[in-house]
Design a protein around this motif. Sequence first.
Motif, PDB file in Angstrom:
ATOM      1  N   VAL A 464      11.496  82.836  47.927  1.00 56.72           N
ATOM      2  CA  VAL A 464      12.271  81.928  48.766  1.00 56.72           C
ATOM      3  C   VAL A 464      11.347  81.346  49.830  1.00 56.72           C
ATOM      4  O   VAL A 464      10.460  82.035  50.339  1.00 56.72           O
ATOM      5  N   GLU A 465      11.520  80.081  50.119  1.00 53.14           N
ATOM      6  CA  GLU A 465      10.742  79.452  51.189  1.00 53.14           C
ATOM      7  C   GLU A 465      11.399  79.749  52.525  1.00 53.14           C
ATOM      8  O   GLU A 465      12.624  79.762  52.645  1.00 53.14           O
ATOM      9  N   ARG A 466      10.568  79.994  53.540  1.00 52.98           N
ATOM     10  CA  ARG A 466      11.105  80.309  54.867  1.00 52.98           C
ATOM     11  C   ARG A 466      12.024  79.203  55.371  1.00 52.98           C
ATOM     12  O   ARG A 466      13.083  79.470  55.941  1.00 52.98           O
ATOM     13  N   SER A 467      11.623  77.957  55.157  1.00 54.74           N
ATOM     14  CA  SER A 467      12.416  76.830  55.670  1.00 54.74           C
ATOM     15  C   SER A 467      13.782  76.771  55.001  1.00 54.74           C
ATOM     16  O   SER A 467      14.801  76.502  55.654  1.00 54.74           O
ATOM     17  N   LYS A 468      13.822  77.051  53.700  1.00 54.47           N
ATOM     18  CA  LYS A 468      15.106  77.031  52.985  1.00 54.47           C
ATOM     19  C   LYS A 468      15.987  78.202  53.407  1.00 54.47           C
ATOM     20  O   LYS A 468      17.212  78.063  53.518  1.00 54.47           O
ATOM     21  N   LEU A 469      15.361  79.367  53.637  1.00 53.65           N
ATOM     22  CA  LEU A 469      16.140  80.521  54.101  1.00 53.65           C
ATOM     23  C   LEU A 469      16.697  80.248  55.487  1.00 53.65           C
ATOM     24  O   LEU A 469      17.860  80.595  55.780  1.00 53.65           O
ATOM     25  N   LYS A 470      15.922  79.605  56.346  1.00 54.54           N
ATOM     26  CA  LYS A 470      16.409  79.300  57.691  1.00 54.54           C
ATOM     27  C   LYS A 470      17.584  78.325  57.620  1.00 54.54           C
ATOM     28  O   LYS A 470      18.569  78.480  58.353  1.00 54.54           O
ATOM     29  N   ARG A 471      17.525  77.327  56.734  1.00 52.61           N
ATOM     30  CA  ARG A 471      18.650  76.401  56.582  1.00 52.61           C
ATOM     31  C   ARG A 471      19.888  77.140  56.077  1.00 52.61           C
ATOM     32  O   ARG A 471      21.012  76.869  56.504  1.00 52.61           O
ATOM     33  N   TRP A 472      19.683  78.089  55.154  1.00 45.32           N
ATOM     34  CA  TRP A 472      20.800  78.878  54.613  1.00 45.32           C
ATOM     35  C   TRP A 472      21.450  79.687  55.733  1.00 45.32           C
ATOM     36  O   TRP A 472      22.685  79.774  55.816  1.00 45.32           O
ATOM     37  N   ILE A 473      20.623  80.269  56.610  1.00 46.63           N
ATOM     38  CA  ILE A 473      21.158  81.041  57.737  1.00 46.63           C
ATOM     39  C   ILE A 473      21.885  80.130  58.707  1.00 46.63           C
ATOM     40  O   ILE A 473      22.975  80.465  59.219  1.00 46.63           O
ATOM     41  N   ARG A 474      21.327  78.950  58.982  1.00 45.87           N
ATOM     42  CA  ARG A 474      21.919  78.022  59.944  1.00 45.87           C
ATOM     43  C   ARG A 474      23.324  77.603  59.525  1.00 45.87           C
ATOM     44  O   ARG A 474      24.178  77.333  60.374  1.00 45.87           O
ATOM     45  N   ASP A 475      23.580  77.567  58.226  1.00 45.99           N
ATOM     46  CA  ASP A 475      24.912  77.200  57.741  1.00 45.99           C
ATOM     47  C   ASP A 475      25.944  78.311  57.949  1.00 45.99           C
ATOM     48  O   ASP A 475      27.138  78.078  57.766  1.00 45.99           O
ATOM     49  N   ARG A 476      25.471  79.504  58.360  1.00 44.66           N
ATOM     50  CA  ARG A 476      26.376  80.663  58.411  1.00 44.66           C
ATOM     51  C   ARG A 476      26.495  81.322  59.777  1.00 44.66           C
ATOM     52  O   ARG A 476      27.337  82.198  59.961  1.00 44.66           O
ATOM     53  N   VAL A 477      25.644  80.958  60.732  1.00 41.65           N
ATOM     54  CA  VAL A 477      25.718  81.552  62.075  1.00 41.65           C
ATOM     55  C   VAL A 477      25.600  80.459  63.122  1.00 41.65           C
ATOM     56  O   VAL A 477      25.176  79.329  62.832  1.00 41.65           O
ATOM     57  N   SER A 478      25.958  80.807  64.350  1.00 44.17           N
ATOM     58  CA  SER A 478      25.824  79.875  65.470  1.00 44.17           C
ATOM     59  C   SER A 478      24.356  79.508  65.673  1.00 44.17           C
ATOM     60  O   SER A 478      23.454  80.300  65.350  1.00 44.17           O
ATOM     61  N   ALA A 479      24.131  78.338  66.237  1.00 44.50           N
ATOM     62  CA  ALA A 479      22.767  77.808  66.355  1.00 44.50           C
ATOM     63  C   ALA A 479      21.852  78.741  67.133  1.00 44.50           C
ATOM     64  O   ALA A 479      20.670  78.896  66.790  1.00 44.50           O
ATOM     65  N   HIS A 480      22.389  79.414  68.190  1.00 50.04           N
ATOM     66  CA  HIS A 480      21.508  80.250  69.022  1.00 50.04           C
ATOM     67  C   HIS A 480      21.078  81.539  68.304  1.00 50.04           C
ATOM     68  O   HIS A 480      20.145  82.212  68.752  1.00 50.04           O
ATOM     69  N   LYS A 481      21.733  81.868  67.180  1.00 51.97           N
ATOM     70  CA  LYS A 481      21.370  83.073  66.426  1.00 51.97           C
ATOM     71  C   LYS A 481      20.352  82.801  65.325  1.00 51.97           C
ATOM     72  O   LYS A 481      19.824  83.748  64.731  1.00 51.97           O
ATOM     73  N   VAL A 482      20.074  81.566  65.039  1.00 52.87           N
ATOM     74  CA  VAL A 482      19.126  81.237  63.972  1.00 52.87           C
ATOM     75  C   VAL A 482      17.728  81.714  64.374  1.00 52.87           C
ATOM     76  O   VAL A 482      17.261  81.436  65.479  1.00 52.87           O
TER      77      VAL A 482
END
Length: 515
Positions: A464-482
Amino acid sequence: MEDSINTSGANGSSEHPEPSIIVPGEDIVTLSQSQLEHQTRLLQQRLAATTDFTQQTIAVALPNSIELVTVFLAITKQRGIAALLNPSNKENEFDFYLGDVNPVMVIVPKGAYEANSDSVRAAKRHGAGIAECYWDGQDVILEIIVRNVRTKGDQRATTCIKSLDTDIALLLHTSGTTGRPKAVPLTHKNLDVSAKNVCKGYNLKVDDRTMLLTPLFHVAGLLACLATLKSRGAVILPPRYSPKSFWQDLTEHNATWYTTTPTMHRLILQLPPPGVMPPRLRFIRCSSSPLPPAMFRELESRFQIPVVDSYGLTETSSFCTSNPLPPGPRLPGSVGIPQGPEVTIRDEAGAPLDAGLEGEICMRGDNITKGYLNDPDANARLFTLDGFFRTGDFGYLDSNHYLFITGRIREFINKGGEKISPVELDNTVTQHPAVAEAATFSMPDDIYGQDVGLAVTLREGEQVERSKLKRWIRDRVSAHKVPAKIFLVQELPKTATGKTQRQLLSQQAADGRLG
């Protein structure tokens, strides 16, 4: 503890001929209940003939084995204090632990003295007596090699004596994930109450057999062992985890449950599933750290038996809460309902909080220590005014009194005043199909003070690419938790009992050693 570990009938003979201890392997070793009692009595007599160990500490550095179980029982029945240590410790670690508990004797495996092992070198430096313990095929042998000059002269106990409820039976150290490990004294009553709670919580009976994959120097493993012996069931005690024989051992020895950490559960999930599940296996338990909901669902889906997550600490003699067995509901992400002690959530001032509100998890009960060994400063902060133990864990109780842990208070990330739970983010990230394990930790930040770091390990064959994993996380948590930064690592640093070392990850990230 006499009651909690009594393994023979009233007349000293076994009421149940079934095995009490089973050690799997090429040459299977078993002890019946009467044999276990006999071996324990022989070791008591050996200790009594050496010196009076009443409320003196004996350190034990043995692997999971018949020797470790019988030595522990003998020491504690003889009114001694057993300090159980990880036999894989390095010399500097033994130095720390022995210096903390000041033992009059250190018990090590056969051959350790001649090999001048780490434990032996540390014992010599601390002036402790040294004894080797081993199974000779018929008996557990305790061979005194170096006598201790700090014992009570030539005084002998001469006979087996009866321990008292108020005696300290056990010294274990906390995991030290958020600071210096502390020595925790637990009395016979603490252990007896906790063992009874385990028996009641899981309805343990004489025909139950537990497979112990957790080391006995960890409180969860020891209490699972003591509870099983108390129920007159059998303990299946492999010296180490073996992927090749795991399912075979469960089946061959008729295990009804096994207990281990999330890390070990992950390894078990990577094994080829058995053609037929062990027929008597009725539940699986998780202890030591919260089980991610994704792993809970995967375990239950794969093995089609109940998985119960539980919670306890060294200071509470392990068992405090657990998800109930059927027909009670099991909630993924929760460590269940109280199993004996009172559980409450408190604010910083120690005032109780309502259901659903986060605060410090606090407990009160006869299974809980009265304080740390030689640490008055920590003990002054250990209890609320009304006698509840402060666990140092953050969490909340729902309306049905199910407990949810959100993290260690000292591990919470304070990002510009926003408190972020590492456990919450871990549980979210492990739902990604490529992620095996995740650990959230704090990173220093010039603007926010702290920001979010994330270390992940990937499932075998996944990328998995870090950037894609970060986008996946951003879709599921508040912005300050990314996470500000994601690290892909081969493995997460953990303690010997499977707890993730978040502070070490923070240090490695700050030093540029995390990758």
